[in-house]
Design a protein around this motif. Structure first.
Motif, PDB file in Angstrom:
ATOM      1  N   ALA A   1       0.835  -1.205   0.000  1.00 50.94           N
ATOM      2  CA  ALA A   1       0.000   0.000   0.000  1.00 50.94           C
ATOM      3  C   ALA A   1       0.870   1.255   0.000  1.00 50.94           C
ATOM      4  O   ALA A   1       0.546   2.243  -0.675  1.00 50.94           O
ATOM      5  CB  ALA A   1      -0.921  -0.007   1.220  1.00 50.94           C
ATOM      6  N   TRP A   2       1.968   1.229   0.746  1.00 49.01           N
ATOM      7  CA  TRP A   2       2.887   2.386   0.771  1.00 49.01           C
ATOM      8  C   TRP A   2       3.436   2.652  -0.628  1.00 49.01           C
ATOM      9  O   TRP A   2       3.457   3.794  -1.097  1.00 49.01           O
ATOM     10  CB  TRP A   2       4.027   2.112   1.749  1.00 49.01           C
ATOM     11  CG  TRP A   2       4.929   3.292   1.999  1.00 49.01           C
ATOM     12  CD1 TRP A   2       5.922   3.754   1.189  1.00 49.01           C
ATOM     13  CD2 TRP A   2       4.903   4.168   3.140  1.00 49.01           C
ATOM     14  NE1 TRP A   2       6.533   4.844   1.743  1.00 49.01           N
ATOM     15  CE2 TRP A   2       5.916   5.129   2.941  1.00 49.01           C
ATOM     16  CE3 TRP A   2       4.134   4.232   4.293  1.00 49.01           C
ATOM     17  CZ2 TRP A   2       6.184   6.127   3.875  1.00 49.01           C
ATOM     18  CZ3 TRP A   2       4.404   5.228   5.222  1.00 49.01           C
ATOM     19  CH2 TRP A   2       5.410   6.160   5.013  1.00 49.01           C
ATOM     20  N   PHE A   3       3.867   1.568  -1.292  1.00 43.00           N
ATOM     21  CA  PHE A   3       4.397   1.693  -2.648  1.00 43.00           C
ATOM     22  C   PHE A   3       3.332   2.230  -3.603  1.00 43.00           C
ATOM     23  O   PHE A   3       3.589   3.137  -4.404  1.00 43.00           O
ATOM     24  CB  PHE A   3       4.887   0.328  -3.143  1.00 43.00           C
ATOM     25  CG  PHE A   3       5.311   0.309  -4.574  1.00 43.00           C
ATOM     26  CD1 PHE A   3       6.547   0.807  -4.960  1.00 43.00           C
ATOM     27  CD2 PHE A   3       4.466  -0.196  -5.559  1.00 43.00           C
ATOM     28  CE1 PHE A   3       6.939   0.786  -6.297  1.00 43.00           C
ATOM     29  CE2 PHE A   3       4.857  -0.208  -6.894  1.00 43.00           C
ATOM     30  CZ  PHE A   3       6.089   0.284  -7.260  1.00 43.00           C
ATOM     31  N   THR A   4       2.125   1.722  -3.507  1.00 44.53           N
ATOM     32  CA  THR A   4       1.033   2.169  -4.372  1.00 44.53           C
ATOM     33  C   THR A   4       0.698   3.627  -4.125  1.00 44.53           C
ATOM     34  O   THR A   4       0.412   4.394  -5.056  1.00 44.53           O
ATOM     35  CB  THR A   4      -0.215   1.294  -4.132  1.00 44.53           C
ATOM     36  OG1 THR A   4       0.115  -0.081  -4.364  1.00 44.53           O
ATOM     37  CG2 THR A   4      -1.354   1.701  -5.050  1.00 44.53           C
ATOM     38  N   GLY A   5       0.736   4.028  -2.865  1.00 45.26           N
ATOM     39  CA  GLY A   5       0.395   5.400  -2.508  1.00 45.26           C
ATOM     40  C   GLY A   5       1.386   6.426  -3.006  1.00 45.26           C
ATOM     41  O   GLY A   5       1.052   7.626  -3.089  1.00 45.26           O
ATOM     42  N   LEU A   6       2.590   5.991  -3.368  1.00 39.63           N
ATOM     43  CA  LEU A   6       3.574   6.947  -3.879  1.00 39.63           C
ATOM     44  C   LEU A   6       3.081   7.623  -5.153  1.00 39.63           C
ATOM     45  O   LEU A   6       3.395   8.788  -5.414  1.00 39.63           O
ATOM     46  CB  LEU A   6       4.913   6.234  -4.145  1.00 39.63           C
ATOM     47  CG  LEU A   6       5.669   5.749  -2.906  1.00 39.63           C
ATOM     48  CD1 LEU A   6       6.891   4.933  -3.316  1.00 39.63           C
ATOM     49  CD2 LEU A   6       6.082   6.912  -2.021  1.00 39.63           C
TER      50      LEU A   6
ATOM     51  N   GLY B   1       4.806   4.982  -8.962  1.00 37.76           N
ATOM     52  CA  GLY B   1       4.663   4.567 -10.301  1.00 37.76           C
ATOM     53  C   GLY B   1       6.046   4.687 -10.883  1.00 37.76           C
ATOM     54  O   GLY B   1       6.254   4.499 -12.072  1.00 37.76           O
ATOM     55  N   LEU B   2       7.050   4.984 -10.087  1.00 38.89           N
ATOM     56  CA  LEU B   2       8.413   5.110 -10.607  1.00 38.89           C
ATOM     57  C   LEU B   2       9.001   3.712 -10.822  1.00 38.89           C
ATOM     58  O   LEU B   2       9.122   2.931  -9.883  1.00 38.89           O
ATOM     59  CB  LEU B   2       9.286   5.890  -9.621  1.00 38.89           C
ATOM     60  CG  LEU B   2       8.844   7.339  -9.371  1.00 38.89           C
ATOM     61  CD1 LEU B   2       9.747   7.994  -8.346  1.00 38.89           C
ATOM     62  CD2 LEU B   2       8.855   8.131 -10.661  1.00 38.89           C
ATOM     63  N   PRO B   3       9.370   3.374 -12.057  1.00 34.92           N
ATOM     64  CA  PRO B   3       9.855   2.022 -12.357  1.00 34.92           C
ATOM     65  C   PRO B   3      11.053   1.603 -11.523  1.00 34.92           C
ATOM     66  O   PRO B   3      11.209   0.435 -11.199  1.00 34.92           O
ATOM     67  CB  PRO B   3      10.210   2.098 -13.848  1.00 34.92           C
ATOM     68  CG  PRO B   3       9.385   3.221 -14.378  1.00 34.92           C
ATOM     69  CD  PRO B   3       9.299   4.207 -13.259  1.00 34.92           C
ATOM     70  N   HIS B   4      11.884   2.556 -11.160  1.00 34.57           N
ATOM     71  CA  HIS B   4      13.105   2.175 -10.456  1.00 34.57           C
ATOM     72  C   HIS B   4      12.839   1.697  -9.038  1.00 34.57           C
ATOM     73  O   HIS B   4      13.738   1.194  -8.374  1.00 34.57           O
ATOM     74  CB  HIS B   4      14.104   3.332 -10.441  1.00 34.57           C
ATOM     75  CG  HIS B   4      13.695   4.477  -9.555  1.00 34.57           C
ATOM     76  ND1 HIS B   4      12.857   5.478  -9.969  1.00 34.57           N
ATOM     77  CD2 HIS B   4      14.025   4.762  -8.266  1.00 34.57           C
ATOM     78  CE1 HIS B   4      12.682   6.341  -8.983  1.00 34.57           C
ATOM     79  NE2 HIS B   4      13.378   5.939  -7.944  1.00 34.57           N
ATOM     80  N   LEU B   5      11.601   1.855  -8.555  1.00 38.63           N
ATOM     81  CA  LEU B   5      11.290   1.361  -7.221  1.00 38.63           C
ATOM     82  C   LEU B   5      10.595   0.006  -7.239  1.00 38.63           C
ATOM     83  O   LEU B   5      10.294  -0.546  -6.188  1.00 38.63           O
ATOM     84  CB  LEU B   5      10.411   2.374  -6.462  1.00 38.63           C
ATOM     85  CG  LEU B   5      11.141   3.550  -5.804  1.00 38.63           C
ATOM     86  CD1 LEU B   5      10.169   4.411  -5.029  1.00 38.63           C
ATOM     87  CD2 LEU B   5      12.252   3.056  -4.878  1.00 38.63           C
ATOM     88  N   ASP B   6      10.348  -0.537  -8.428  1.00 38.90           N
ATOM     89  CA  ASP B   6       9.728  -1.857  -8.495  1.00 38.90           C
ATOM     90  C   ASP B   6      10.600  -2.902  -7.796  1.00 38.90           C
ATOM     91  O   ASP B   6      10.091  -3.797  -7.117  1.00 38.90           O
ATOM     92  CB  ASP B   6       9.509  -2.275  -9.953  1.00 38.90           C
ATOM     93  CG  ASP B   6       8.395  -1.473 -10.619  1.00 38.90           C
ATOM     94  OD1 ASP B   6       7.689  -0.744  -9.897  1.00 38.90           O
ATOM     95  OD2 ASP B   6       8.246  -1.581 -11.845  1.00 38.90           O
TER      96      ASP B   6
ATOM     97  N   PRO C   1       8.837   9.893   1.117  1.00 33.78           N
ATOM     98  CA  PRO C   1       8.450   8.516   1.425  1.00 33.78           C
ATOM     99  C   PRO C   1       9.012   7.509   0.431  1.00 33.78           C
ATOM    100  O   PRO C   1       9.123   6.329   0.746  1.00 33.78           O
ATOM    101  CB  PRO C   1       6.916   8.559   1.370  1.00 33.78           C
ATOM    102  CG  PRO C   1       6.593   9.735   0.500  1.00 33.78           C
ATOM    103  CD  PRO C   1       7.662  10.736   0.795  1.00 33.78           C
ATOM    104  N   ASP C   2       9.369   7.974  -0.772  1.00 32.37           N
ATOM    105  CA  ASP C   2       9.959   7.065  -1.760  1.00 32.37           C
ATOM    106  C   ASP C   2      11.372   6.640  -1.355  1.00 32.37           C
ATOM    107  O   ASP C   2      11.755   5.473  -1.482  1.00 32.37           O
ATOM    108  CB  ASP C   2       9.981   7.713  -3.142  1.00 32.37           C
ATOM    109  CG  ASP C   2      10.669   9.076  -3.138  1.00 32.37           C
ATOM    110  OD1 ASP C   2      10.729   9.740  -2.079  1.00 32.37           O
ATOM    111  OD2 ASP C   2      11.172   9.485  -4.215  1.00 32.37           O
TER     112      ASP C   2
END
Length: 394
Positions: free
Chosen positions: A276-281, A288-293, A354-355
Motif C-alpha cells: 500500500a505504501w508503494f502504491t500510494g507513492l 509509479g516510478l519504475p526504479h522502485l519496483d 516517502p519514496d
C-alpha cells in the motif's frame, strides 16, 4: 537460598508428579492487583495448567492419591513459579526471600495438613523429606517463553505496594528480546493503558480487534498516499499490539483463540502495508516510478524469506535465532521487521520523501536477510561442537 531437611523416604531427584496435583489455596486477601485478588489469580493460573482440582480444604486434598500443591492466597506468583511448583519434586517448599516466609509447597497427601500450617511462617523446622527453595531455585532465571533472564516475581499483597507490584508484574510480562520501539518506547504508556483496560474489564481480544481496525485504516491511508494519517493509525496498531499481549498476561486471560487472532494479524498484515505504501507513492507524485519496483519485490520476498530463516533456525540449531548470542539479541532490536521498518518510513515521510524511505527499507531488508543467512551457517557450524545454548540461560 536452600534450606534442607534430610529426606527419609524419597530418593533424591524423584518427581512424584506424574499425575497433576490437587491444588489447595491457603489464606485470602481482599486486595487486588490488575483487578484480581491473589486467590483469583492463582485459580486462573492453575486453570491454564489444566489443574481442575482446586479447593481451600486441605483435609479433602489429604485424602487424594495425587500430590498436593499448596499456595498462599495472600501472595502474587509469577506464572512460571506456579508452573514450576506443579512439576517440581514432592517435598519442595517455596520461600519468599524478601518476607522470609514459606508461601507454597508440593507435598505428599499425608503431609498436606502439617505443611499447610507452615504457609506464611518462617522456614525453620521443616517436615521430613522437605526442601525449601527460593523462586530461582524452583523455576530458574531464564524465561523461555518471554526470552529473558530474570528472577521469577513473588510478592505479598499489601495495600501500600499495589502500584509497585503492578509495575513489577507488568515488567515481568514483557519480552526481553524484541524490537527497539516495543522495548524502549511502549512500556510506560502501555502499562497505564493496560491498567485502565484491566480495571474497566476490557478483554485482550477487544484490544486486538481495535488494533485490527487501525491495521485496515493504515492500509487504505497508505494506499491513498495519506501517509500522515496512515502512520498515526499504524503506530496506534503497534501500540495496541503491545497492550493486548500484556493485558492477557497480567490478567491471566490468554487463550488459544486470542493467540491465533493476535499472531495471525501480526504475521499477515506487514506485506499489505508495504504494498500500500508503494502504491500510494503514485498519489503524491513520487511513484509509479519504475526504479522502485525492485524495492517492492525485495521487501515482499524478503519479508517471507526472513520469517523462514527465523523459523528454521531453532529446528536446525536447537535454540531461537535471536537468543543464541548477544549480537543476535541486538539484531532483534533493529532487524527488518514491522516496527523498525515503520520507523524508517516515518522519518522519510516527515522529510517529505516517502519514496527514499521505501528504498532504504528494501536495502535494510536485504542486509538483514544476508545477516540471518550467515547466522544460520554459523549456528550449524557451532552445533558440530555441541548443543547450542542461549546466552540468556546463563
Amino acid at each position: 537460598m536452600t534450606y534442607v531437611r534430610p529426606a527419609t523416604d524419597s530418593p533424591p531427584g524423584q518427581n512424584a508428579t506424574s499425575n497433576k496435583p490437587h491444588a489447595v489455596l491457603v489464606g485470602h486477601s481482599h486486595l487486588k492487583i490488575w483487578g484480581l485478588t491473589g486467590e483469583e489469580r492463582l485459580r486462573r493460573q492453575l486453570r491454564a495448567l489444566g489443574i481442575a482440582q482446586v479447593s481451600d480444604d486441605v483435609a479433602t486434598a489429604g485424602a487424594q492419591a495425587a500430590p498436593v500443591l499448596l499456595l498462599h492466597g495472600e501472595w502474587v506468583f509469577d506464572e512460571t513459579l506456579v508452573q514450576a511448583m506443579a512439576k517440581t519434586e514432592v517435598g519442595t517448599l517455596l520461600v519468599d526471600e524478601a518476607a522470609n516466609r514459606i508461601v507454597a509447597a508440593l507435598v505428599a497427601p499425608a503431609q498436606a495438613a502439617a505443611v499447610a500450617a507452615l504457609l506464611g511462617q518462617m522456614p525453620e523446622a521443616l517436615p521430613d523429606a522437605c526442601v525449601a527453595k527460593s523462586p530461582s531455585g524452583v523455576a530458574g532465571t531464564y524465561n523461555h517463553r518471554l526470552r529473558k533472564r530474570e528472577i521469577p516475581y513473588l510478592g505479598r499483597l499489601e495495600a501500600t505496594q499495589i502500584a509497585e507490584m503492578e509495575r513489577r508484574t507488568f515488567g515481568a510480562s514483557y519480552k526481553g528480546v524484541t524490537d527497539l520501539v516495543t522495548k524502549y518506547v511502549w512500556p510506560w504508556p502501555a502499562r497505564h493503558v493496560t491498567a485502565l483496560c484491566a480495571r474497566r474489564g476490557v478483554a485482550p481480544n477487544h484490544v486486538t480487534f481495535l488494533g485490527l481496525i487501525f491495521t485496515i485504516i493504515a492500509f487504505y491511508q497508505f494506499k491513498a498516499g495519506h501517509y500522515g494519517f496512515g502512520l498515526v493509525a499504524a503506530w496506534l496498531m503497534t501500540f495496541l499490539d503491545t497492550v493486548d499481549g500484556k493485558l492477557a498476561r497480567v490478567t491471566l486471560q490468554s487463550s488459544t483463540f486470542g493467540d491465533i487472532f493476535d499472531h495471525g494479524i501480526d504475521l499477515i498484515h506487514p506485506p499489505f502495508w508495504w504494498w500500500a505504501w508503494f502504491t500510494g507513492l503514485g498519489a503524491v507524485g513520487l511513484a509509479g516510478l519504475p526504479h522502485l519496483d525492485w524495492a517492492l519485490w525485495v521487501i515482499l520476498v524478503g519479508y517471507v524469506a526472513q520469517r523462514i530463516e527465523e523459523g528454521i533456525f531453532k529446528p536446525l540449531c536447537g535454540v531461537g535465532m535471536h537468543v543464541w548470542r548477544p549480537f543476535d539479541s541486538f539484531m532483534r532490536l533493529i532487524t527488518a521487521r514491522r516496527n523498525p521498518n515503520l520507523l524508517i518510513l516515518t522519518l522519510s515521510a516527515l522529510v517529505g520523501r516517502p519514496d527514499i524511505g521505501f528504498a532504504i527499507v528494501a536495502v535494510w531488508v536485504l542486509i538483514c536477510f544476508v545477516i540471518h543467512a550467515v547466522v544460520i551457517v554459523q549456528g550449524l557450524l557451532a552445533k558440530r561442537h555441541g548443543p547450542l545454548k542461549s546466552w540468556l540461560a546463563g
